[in-house]
Write a protein that holds these residues in place. Structure first.
Motif, short mmCIF file in Angstrom:
data_model
loop_
_atom_site.label_atom_id
_atom_site.label_comp_id
_atom_site.label_asym_id
_atom_site.label_seq_id
_atom_site.Cartn_x
_atom_site.Cartn_y
_atom_site.Cartn_z
N GLU A 183 -6.38 -63.45 -2.01
CA GLU A 183 -6.98 -62.40 -2.83
C GLU A 183 -8.16 -62.93 -3.64
O GLU A 183 -8.27 -64.12 -3.94
CB GLU A 183 -5.93 -61.79 -3.77
CG GLU A 183 -5.32 -62.75 -4.77
CD GLU A 183 -4.28 -62.08 -5.66
OE1 GLU A 183 -4.12 -60.85 -5.58
OE2 GLU A 183 -3.63 -62.80 -6.44
N ASN A 184 -9.05 -61.99 -3.96
CA ASN A 184 -10.16 -62.23 -4.88
C ASN A 184 -11.00 -63.45 -4.49
O ASN A 184 -11.42 -64.24 -5.34
CB ASN A 184 -9.64 -62.42 -6.31
CG ASN A 184 -8.79 -61.25 -6.77
OD1 ASN A 184 -9.04 -60.10 -6.43
ND2 ASN A 184 -7.74 -61.54 -7.53
N ARG A 240 -6.28 -67.83 -3.93
CA ARG A 240 -6.96 -66.82 -4.74
C ARG A 240 -8.16 -67.41 -5.49
O ARG A 240 -8.19 -68.59 -5.85
CB ARG A 240 -5.99 -66.18 -5.72
CG ARG A 240 -5.34 -67.10 -6.72
CD ARG A 240 -4.22 -66.38 -7.46
NE ARG A 240 -3.54 -67.24 -8.42
CZ ARG A 240 -2.28 -67.08 -8.82
NH1 ARG A 240 -1.55 -66.09 -8.33
NH2 ARG A 240 -1.74 -67.89 -9.70
N ARG A 271 -6.43 -59.17 0.20
CA ARG A 271 -6.99 -58.07 -0.58
C ARG A 271 -8.12 -58.56 -1.50
O ARG A 271 -8.16 -59.71 -1.91
CB ARG A 271 -5.89 -57.40 -1.40
CG ARG A 271 -5.20 -58.29 -2.41
CD ARG A 271 -3.94 -57.64 -2.94
NE ARG A 271 -3.25 -58.48 -3.92
CZ ARG A 271 -1.95 -58.41 -4.21
NH1 ARG A 271 -1.18 -57.53 -3.59
NH2 ARG A 271 -1.41 -59.20 -5.13
N ASN A 272 -9.02 -57.62 -1.75
CA ASN A 272 -10.11 -57.86 -2.72
C ASN A 272 -10.93 -59.10 -2.38
O ASN A 272 -11.22 -59.93 -3.25
CB ASN A 272 -9.54 -57.98 -4.14
CG ASN A 272 -8.77 -56.74 -4.56
OD1 ASN A 272 -9.18 -55.62 -4.30
ND2 ASN A 272 -7.63 -56.96 -5.20
#
Length: 555
Positions: free
Chosen positions: A289-290, A262, A323-324
């Motif tokens: 993520e992110n 992340r 995600r993201n």
């Protein structure tokens, strides 16, 4: 402190009801996803400075850094700190229960002295191979992390070849003037003679016939390592750090489980050959993520071994949540394959943005791979300025750049029916919802094999602006629901070849299109168009190559 992980059984997932999906046999986004928790480390802290490390960009700090990591692990683990500054180093080997933490403004710069990297047995593109030792590696470890706000630079320019067509004339002249050698046709620059020699060896580095590392000494420089390889590890955290300028792939978890990635930034020059951002291979329980990717090959990629070796390994990549994330330059934003011989399943991708990638969502394989890719759920994807296809499913992957070079003439593969064996790959049960693409060469391309159609693909709620529309070949049970294709080339908007059970519901297109549907091939059948204003096209249908008029029905 022991790491804890909670993973919800995917076999017990409860799917919310959806009339529109259930009528077509599709599944909505699962109500529960895998949950992966990051490892926790002791607070005990050691600085690499205490072990003699010097931040002057000259001193080789390999021993100091590895000694700090080894000492921390032997004491039960903790945090090894890299303070601000420029730290030159050779290969770093991680150890269990250690968090390698880079402070803000800290840079680990890996040496360009290639003799510091020993040849060893590892894995390359899904096959057992001899390669140079990775700048950062770990094998059979538990509870490991690389965290912080610093930068890890792999000095990839000392390793990688560069194609002339990917540079401006001025850049090319400067590169050639810097040293190195050219290929016989003077179209590829290599940093050393050893690297050039390796380029002429078929399957260079692949272990076969009892060969050992000594057999590859003459072509050592060609056998580029991945920047970070974590093999057969459990409980991994990569957080906050910039991973850049890798010799080959950037980050490569291999046969590992319980991984959290992340807030990282993976960065390579756009011309970096094999310069992938993240390759998740034969891993289980992963959260990404992110994070941001701007690289020279695929951005976020799912793999599971290649051909017979991958099938023998039999370790699918599964239970992955992405995600993201943002992907800038890359051959593909989110990618599956082409080395997917162990299979891939239960992959969930949401809320991602692709800007300037060659392809947006990219599924690729070829005969010989085998393996099953299924149960892939994707939603909420935004794309802009895609050089090739916004969505691509291709079972004729040919290991070439997705966008042909100027003047390059590529021939379509010869279509022939072969027996279905363990070498036959399969793409099925893929659900993609809510995609917007502002600019692409082609909106959607689906090409299966005649003996193994791509099947059970559900595409819903999309607005795709592209030069060309939709092309479907050798596919079965493909659903387009509320898909709006705004293409410049409208003859045709949709091209269908030898495909069966293709459904359009609420399909929209550019008013005044020259031809809406072009159906070809005697195996095209059961094509249904519903809730669509077909009268907005100058010509609604055209049939050729023995396709029958009754193969398409407008309701």
């Amino acid at each position: 402190m022991k790491h804890t992980l909670t993973i919800l059984s995917l076999t017990a997932l409860v799917f919310a009801s959806s009339a529109s999906y259930s009528q077509q046999g599709a599944k909505p986004w699962p109500s529960k996803l895998p949950v992966v928790k990051a490892p926790v480390f002791k607070k005990d802290t050691l600085s690499i400075v205490s072990f003699g490390a010097v931040s002057d960009g000259i001193t080789l700090n390999t021993k100091s850094i590895n000694d700090a990591i080894e000492t921390s692990s032997k004491k039960g683990g903790g945090v090894v700190v890299v303070p601000r500054g420029l730290w030159l180093t050779g290969p770093i080997e991680l150890k269990s229960n250690v968090n390698l933490h880079l402070k803000a403004d800290a840079m680990l710069s890996f040496t360009k002295d290639l003799s510091q990297y020993k040849l060893l047995s590892t894995n390359w593109e899904g096959l057992a191979a001899i390669r140079n030792q990775s700048p950062i590696s770990g094998t059979n470890l538990v509870n490991i992390a690389i965290t912080g706000k610093g930068i890890i630079d792999g000095s990839g320019d000392a390793w990688r070849m560069v194609k002339r067509g990917k540079l401006t004339e001025s850049q090319w002249k400067n590169l050639v003037a810097s040293g190195g050698v050219l290929s016989d046709d003077e179209q590829i620059w290599y940093p050393t003679e050893s690297s050039l020699k390796g380029s002429k060896v078929k399957a260079a580095g692949v272990i076969a016939g009892g060969k050992t590392a000594d057999d590859f000494a003459e072509i050592k420089d060609f056998l580029r390592p991945n920047l970070v390889v974590l093999a057969k590890c459990k409980n991994i955290l990569l957080e906050g750090v910039t991973f850049q300028n890798s010799p080959a792939w950037n980050i490569h978890p291999l046969m590992s489980e319980n991984i959290v990635i992340r807030d990282i930034y993976a960065k390579n020059p756009w011309y970096a050959q094999n310069g992938d951002g993240l390759d998740i291979e034969s891993c289980n329980n992963v959260l990404v993520e992110n994070s941001v990717f701007d690289v020279g090959d695929d951005g976020i990629c799912i793999k599971s071994g290649r051909d017979a070796e991958g099938r023998k390994r039999a370790m699918p990549t599964q239970n992955v949540v992405i995600r993201n994330c943002v992907v800038y330059h890359a051959h593909g934003g989110f990618v599956v394959g082409s080395e997917m011989s162990g299979g891939a399943n239960n992959i969930y991708v949401s809320d991602c943005t692709f800007i300037g990638t060659d392809i947006g969502l990219r599924f690729k394989t070829t005969r010989g791979r085998g393996g099953v890719v299924e149960n892939i759920f994707i939603k909420n994807i935004s794309m802009k300025d895609i050089a090739g296809e916004a969505l691509l499913f291709d079972m004729y992957y040919a290991a070439v750049d997705p966008i042909p070079a100027a003047g390059e003439n590529r021939q379509a593969p010869k279509v022939q029916v072969l027996p279905v064996t363990e070498e036959t790959p399969s793409f099925k049960n893929i659900y993609i919802n809510n995609v917007v693409a502002d600019g692409a060469a082609k909106a959607i391309f689906i090409r299966g094999l005649p003996e193994m159609n791509i099947h059970n693909i559900f595409l819903e709620n999309m607005t795709l602006q592209a030069n060309k529309g939709i092309e479907v070949e050798e596919a079965r049970n493909i659903h387009f629901k509320n898909v709006n294709v705004i293409s410049k080339d409208t003859k045709p908007v949709v091209n269908i070849l030898n495909s069966n059970s293709i459904f359009f519901d609420g399909f929209r297109y550019k008013e005044g299109a020259a031809l809406l549907f072009n159906v070809k091939g005697d195996r095209s059948a059961n094509i249904s168009v519903a809730n669509t204003n077909v009268k907005g096209a100058v010509n609604q249908t055209e049939f050729s190559q023995d396709a029958k008029n009754q193969s398409l029905t407008i309701k």
